[in-house]
Design a protein around this motif. Structure first.
Motif, short mmCIF file in Angstrom:
data_model
loop_
_atom_site.label_atom_id
_atom_site.label_comp_id
_atom_site.label_asym_id
_atom_site.label_seq_id
_atom_site.Cartn_x
_atom_site.Cartn_y
_atom_site.Cartn_z
N GLN A 63 -15.93 7.82 -35.61
CA GLN A 63 -14.54 7.45 -35.38
C GLN A 63 -13.90 8.37 -34.35
OE1 GLN A 63 -12.86 4.67 -37.17
NE2 GLN A 63 -11.73 4.95 -35.27
N LYS A 64 -14.12 9.65 -34.49
CA LYS A 64 -13.55 10.62 -33.54
C LYS A 64 -14.11 10.39 -32.13
CE LYS A 64 -11.88 14.89 -32.38
NZ LYS A 64 -11.14 14.60 -31.19
N LEU A 65 -15.44 10.25 -32.03
CA LEU A 65 -16.06 10.04 -30.72
C LEU A 65 -15.59 8.75 -30.07
CD1 LEU A 65 -19.69 11.23 -31.46
CD2 LEU A 65 -18.11 12.24 -29.81
N LEU A 66 -15.57 7.67 -30.83
CA LEU A 66 -15.16 6.38 -30.28
C LEU A 66 -13.69 6.36 -29.89
CD1 LEU A 66 -17.14 4.09 -32.73
CD2 LEU A 66 -17.52 4.25 -30.25
N LYS A 95 -11.79 -0.13 -36.05
CA LYS A 95 -11.87 -0.60 -34.66
C LYS A 95 -10.50 -0.66 -33.98
CE LYS A 95 -15.87 -3.62 -35.03
NZ LYS A 95 -16.35 -4.99 -34.87
N GLN A 96 -9.46 -0.82 -34.77
CA GLN A 96 -8.11 -0.90 -34.21
C GLN A 96 -7.70 0.39 -33.51
OE1 GLN A 96 -6.57 -3.84 -34.15
NE2 GLN A 96 -8.35 -4.63 -35.24
N LYS A 97 -8.33 1.51 -33.87
CA LYS A 97 -8.01 2.80 -33.27
C LYS A 97 -8.85 3.08 -32.02
CE LYS A 97 -6.35 4.97 -37.46
NZ LYS A 97 -6.52 6.07 -38.41
N VAL A 98 -9.75 2.16 -31.68
CA VAL A 98 -10.64 2.34 -30.54
C VAL A 98 -10.18 1.43 -29.40
CG1 VAL A 98 -13.03 2.18 -29.74
CG2 VAL A 98 -12.56 2.90 -32.09
N ASP A 99 -9.90 2.02 -28.26
CA ASP A 99 -9.47 1.25 -27.09
C ASP A 99 -10.70 0.60 -26.45
OD1 ASP A 99 -8.37 0.18 -24.80
OD2 ASP A 99 -7.95 2.12 -23.86
N LEU A 100 -10.81 -0.71 -26.57
CA LEU A 100 -11.92 -1.46 -25.98
C LEU A 100 -11.55 -2.06 -24.63
CD1 LEU A 100 -13.37 -3.18 -29.18
CD2 LEU A 100 -14.22 -1.15 -27.99
N GLY A 101 -10.41 -1.68 -24.10
CA GLY A 101 -10.01 -2.14 -22.78
C GLY A 101 -9.65 -3.62 -22.77
N LYS A 102 -9.45 -4.12 -21.59
CA LYS A 102 -9.10 -5.53 -21.41
C LYS A 102 -10.04 -6.14 -20.39
CE LYS A 102 -4.43 -5.23 -22.90
NZ LYS A 102 -4.81 -4.80 -24.21
N GLY A 103 -10.23 -7.43 -20.47
CA GLY A 103 -11.04 -8.15 -19.51
C GLY A 103 -12.53 -8.07 -19.81
#
Length: 128
Positions: A63-66, A95-103
C-alpha cells in the motif's frame, strides 16, 4: 533505470570480507521495478510467472509503495497481474488511494486493450 518509486523498501546486508553494504529491494519493491522494465527488458510471460509466485507479499508495504509510486504503467500492470492471480493480499489493498492516472497506456504495440486498467497486454492474457 528511472526510479519509479520513492521511499524505502530496501534491505541492507553486509557483504564480502569487509562487510560492504549490499542494498536489496524487498519483494514488494522488486516486482514494481520489474514491471517498470516491461516490455523492453522483461516479458509478459516472465512477469506473469513472477507475480504468480508472490503469494506472501506484505499488504501494508505494498500500500505504501503503490501510493508513493509515480509510475502509472507499473501500478496498472501490478493490479492487472494481481487480479489475474487472485492473490489474497489484494483484498487488503485500498485501490482508491493509488493514483492510476487517466487515459490509455500503450505498453506494447500490437496488443489488446485491457478495459479495466486501460493498458495494452498480449491477447493470450485475456483468456484467463
Amino acid at each position: 533505470m528511472n526510479d519509479p518509486l520513492h521511499g524505502g523498501a530496501f534491505n541492507v546486508l553486509p557483504w564480502g570480507q569487509w562487510d560492504w553494504p549490499l542494498t536489496l529491494s524487498t519483494p514488494e519493491r522488486a516486482i514494481l521495478e520489474a514491471l517498470d522494465q516491461l516490455p523492453n527488458h522483461e516479458s509478459f510471460d516472465q512477469i506473469d510467472k513472477l507475480m504468480e509466485g508472490l503469494s506472501n507479499l506484505s499488504p501494508r508495504r505494498l500500500q505504501k509503495l503503490l501510493t508513493d509510486c509515480k509510475n502509472v504503467k507499473a501500478k496498472r500492470l501490478f493490479f492487472f497481474f494481481a487480479d489475474r492471480h487472485k492473490h489474497a493480499w489484494l483484498k487488503r489493498l485500498d485501490k482508491q488511494k493509488v493514483d492510476l492516472g487517466k487515459g490509455k497506456r500503450l505498453v506494447a504495440k500490437g496488443r489488446r486493450l485491457d478495459q479495466t486498467y486501460q493498458i495494452t497486454v498480449p491477447e493470450s492474457f485475456h483468456a484467463v
